[in-house]
Every structure is written in C-alpha cells, then in structure tokens.
Design a protein around this motif. Structure first.
Motif, PDB file in Angstrom:
ATOM      1  N   UNK A  68     169.804  51.713  44.209  1.00  0.00           N
ATOM      2  CA  UNK A  68     170.670  50.650  44.748  1.00  0.00           C
ATOM      3  C   UNK A  68     169.865  49.629  45.534  1.00  0.00           C
ATOM      4  N   UNK A  69     169.566  48.500  44.905  1.00  0.00           N
ATOM      5  CA  UNK A  69     168.753  47.480  45.549  1.00  0.00           C
ATOM      6  C   UNK A  69     169.600  46.498  46.352  1.00  0.00           C
ATOM      7  N   UNK A  70     170.920  46.594  46.213  1.00  0.00           N
ATOM      8  CA  UNK A  70     171.828  45.777  47.018  1.00  0.00           C
ATOM      9  C   UNK A  70     172.723  46.701  47.832  1.00  0.00           C
ATOM     10  N   UNK A  71     173.196  46.205  48.946  1.00  0.00           N
ATOM     11  CA  UNK A  71     173.996  46.996  49.876  1.00  0.00           C
ATOM     12  C   UNK A  71     175.269  46.228  50.203  1.00  0.00           C
ATOM     13  N   UNK A  72     176.381  46.952  50.242  1.00  0.00           N
ATOM     14  CA  UNK A  72     177.667  46.362  50.590  1.00  0.00           C
ATOM     15  C   UNK A  72     178.238  47.099  51.795  1.00  0.00           C
ATOM     16  N   UNK A  73     178.530  46.351  52.848  1.00  0.00           N
ATOM     17  CA  UNK A  73     179.175  46.891  54.035  1.00  0.00           C
ATOM     18  C   UNK A  73     180.638  46.469  53.998  1.00  0.00           C
ATOM     19  N   UNK A  74     181.535  47.449  53.990  1.00  0.00           N
ATOM     20  CA  UNK A  74     182.973  47.177  54.000  1.00  0.00           C
ATOM     21  C   UNK A  74     183.527  47.600  55.353  1.00  0.00           C
ATOM     22  N   UNK A  75     184.160  46.672  56.051  1.00  0.00           N
ATOM     23  CA  UNK A  75     184.800  46.987  57.322  1.00  0.00           C
ATOM     24  C   UNK A  75     186.272  47.245  57.039  1.00  0.00           C
ATOM     25  N   UNK A  76     186.689  48.481  57.282  1.00  0.00           N
ATOM     26  CA  UNK A  76     188.048  48.894  56.975  1.00  0.00           C
ATOM     27  C   UNK A  76     188.058  49.889  55.838  1.00  0.00           C
TER      28      UNK A  76
ATOM     29  N   UNK B  46     181.956  42.535  53.818  1.00  0.00           N
ATOM     30  CA  UNK B  46     183.349  42.117  53.651  1.00  0.00           C
ATOM     31  C   UNK B  46     184.186  42.812  54.710  1.00  0.00           C
ATOM     32  N   UNK B  47     185.065  42.071  55.348  1.00  0.00           N
ATOM     33  CA  UNK B  47     185.924  42.626  56.396  1.00  0.00           C
ATOM     34  C   UNK B  47     187.356  42.625  55.894  1.00  0.00           C
ATOM     35  N   UNK B  48     187.989  43.806  55.918  1.00  0.00           N
ATOM     36  CA  UNK B  48     189.267  43.977  55.236  1.00  0.00           C
ATOM     37  C   UNK B  48     190.323  44.662  56.102  1.00  0.00           C
ATOM     38  N   UNK B  49     190.189  44.606  57.437  1.00  0.00           N
ATOM     39  CA  UNK B  49     191.139  45.333  58.278  1.00  0.00           C
ATOM     40  C   UNK B  49     192.318  44.495  58.742  1.00  0.00           C
ATOM     41  N   UNK B  50     192.218  43.179  58.732  1.00  0.00           N
ATOM     42  CA  UNK B  50     193.212  42.271  59.337  1.00  0.00           C
ATOM     43  C   UNK B  50     193.237  42.392  60.864  1.00  0.00           C
TER      44      UNK B  50
END
Length: 332
Positions: free
Chosen positions: A161-169, A229-233
């Motif tokens: 995995x050469x790319x990383x995704x941070x998801x908030x929520x 990406x932030x997904x909590x509202x």
C-alpha cells in the motif's frame, strides 16, 4: 499493491507450488497510447490460464501462445516489445501506434514472491529487485514509493500500500469508503473516539483507532501520498482533522456535509488562522457529482474524486457532488 496485483502474485506462487510452468509479465515502458500503465502485471500458467492484464487482451493472447509453444525463456527473464510498427500496434490493439514493453520472467523459488506476499500481507511497502542475468530477486522493505525502474541489468518494482487513507468517523458511509479503498491500494486507518461507533468496526484489512483525529494525524504525519476524509458531521472531530490536513501536503482533503454546512466550516477554519489557499484545497461537498444518493454511491463519488486527484486529473469546481433532497438529508 492493489488487490489485483496481489491476486496475480498469489496465483503465480500457487501455480508454481503445484509444479506448473509459470511466466510473470511486468510492463516496464509504454510509448504513445497504452491500455495499462507501467507496473501492470499478468501471470500465465503453462496451459494458458492467466491472471491479471497488461492490455485489452491481444497481447495476453500472444503471450499465452508463446508460453504454450515454449518460445519464452524458461530459466532467465527477457524483454518483450509489442507495437514497434503501426501495423503491429494495430494487430495487438495498441491505439495510435502505441508501444508496450514487458519483462517476462519464469517463476522459480529464487523469484522471492512468497517473501514479497508475506511482507505485503503485513501492510509493509516492499521493494523487489530482479537480476536479469541470474533470474534471482532480492526482496526488502522500503519506506517510500517509487516508479518501476529498469536499467537493462535489473528490474526494480515496489509493492504494497503506497497510498494511505485516513477516515475520520466509523459510521456506515465510512464502511463503504474503507471497503472500496482497500482494493484501490490504500492503507486505510479509521479514527473515531466515540464508543458507540468504534467498538464494532467490521471492515477487514483496515486499522481502527480511538485517538482524537488531530493527535492521530500529528503522530503518523501526512505526506503527498495521503488522503484525509472527515465523515462524522461533528465539528469537534472533523474540524480538528481538517486543520492538520489542510496544513499538510496531503493530496486530498475532503469533508462530508451540505454546501451550507461547508460554508460554515470554512468560516470556522479561518478562525484558526488557516490561509485562504489552504482552505481552498478542501473538497466539500465531498465527491464528484454523479447523482449519488445512497451511502455506497456517495462512497463511489468520493473515491472517484480521490482517484482523479491522485492521478493529477483536474477536478473543476462545479463537478463536485451536488445535493439532491436525499443527500441533503444525509449531509445535514
């Protein structure tokens, strides 16, 4: 390494263990139009069964025939070129006179694929250096991604995995985004300190943390291979992450919410002395405009926009996701 590449290498190992003749092809160069990028792989068993893709099918068909006829070297890697002339390019389905060059190697224990799969299975980024004169490959963990390199003596590739995704929520939309992001080659980290969300995270091959979002981003650091990406509202969570992400070199920063909520969010971010050009990087409403209404469709729109920006394809204002009544209710 995306899931398709892992399938290719896993098939190569499985077939070799079963005593089959196995050839692995890796694209090392393209000129003009080409259907698959450098680094694409295909593995072909001695009876012509294959996994993976390096073209629209015509090159695979020729490789299958050559493997069946025993025309490719059985001991050492070799270079194979398609589309040198316009006639040949047309024959092999390469548009606009394109040319495609591959390294085709016979799989042996010295190929190092089992070790490569072991390390990437742990989430490591792994370099592989194939020596053309011996067919032996050295496999080692590495810290940074790099392009496929071939100097005539060795082929160097990077896997994992050469790319990383941070998801908030850790809500329902986050689940769909995470599930789709894994096969796209992302190392996915989901951050949610709320007990009611983080305790039952169901997505395999992803990480879940209960840290506060800003603490997580400061701890791991963000670079140009990272998306946030932030997904909590919840402004108390989303805004903390956005402040750190927009001040970083992350290639993508997006936030869920309606246009009205995103306007309010931008106003709040200015209170933290974020520069206007940093705030302008925020993708919100998040995602491309594809008429998405359900969580899976919205996840597709988010990952489509991420993919475009990952490949430096311009995403014009006005093409982001617009709210339908269903989306407005979801994003409120």
């Amino acid at each position: 390494m995306d899931s398709m590449d892992r399938e290719v290498l896993s098939a190569a190992v499985m077939w070799h263990r079963a005593g089959e003749t196995v050839a692995l092809g890796t694209v090392i160069g393209t000129w003009g139009s080409a259907p698959r990028p450098v680094g694409s792989m295909v593995v072909i068993r001695g009876d012509g069964i294959l996994k993976g893709s390096v073209s629209g099918g015509c090159i695979e068909a020729d490789l299958i025939l050559r493997v069946k006829l025993g025309e490719l070297p059985k001991l050492l890697p070799c270079e194979v070129t398609y589309g040198v002339s316009a006639d040949e390019a047309h024959r092999f389905g390469l548009p606009c006179g394109g040319t495609l060059k591959l390294i085709v190697e016979p799989i042996r224990p010295a190929s190092g694929l089992e070790r490569l799969l072991e390390l990437t299975g742990r989430g490591a980024v792994v370099g592989r250096a194939l020596d053309m004169s011996s067919g032996r490959a050295a496999v080692h963990e590495c810290n940074k991604s790099q392009d496929v390199q071939f100097d005539g003596q060795s082929l160097r590739t990077v896997h994992g995995p050469q790319y990383r995704l941070i998801i908030v929520g850790a809500g329902q939309l986050s689940e769909y985004v995470a599930r789709m992001a894994v096969p796209l080659g992302y190392d996915v980290i989901v951050c949610d300190p709320r007990d009611e969300y983080a305790s039952e995270w169901p997505v395999p091959h992803t990480q879940i943390t209960r840290e506060m979002p800003d603490d997580l981003l400061i701890r791991i650091g963000l670079d140009r291979h990272t998306a946030v990406v932030t997904l909590t509202h919840d402004p108390k969570l989303d805004d903390l992450a956005l402040i750190e992400a927009l001040n970083s070199s992350a290639f993508y920063v997006g936030a869920i919410g309606s246009r009205a909520n995103n306007s309010k969010r931008r106003a709040r971010l200015r209170l933290f002395d974020l520069r206007d050009d940093h705030i302008a990087r925020l993708r919100g409403p998040i995602g491309l405009h594809i008429g998405a209404q359900t969580p899976p469709e919205i996840a597709v729109s988010i990952l489509a926009e991420m993919t475009a920006m990952r490949h430096s394809v311009p995403v014009l204002q006005g093409h982001e996701m617009r709210e339908s009544p269903a989306q407005s209710a979801h994003a409120a």
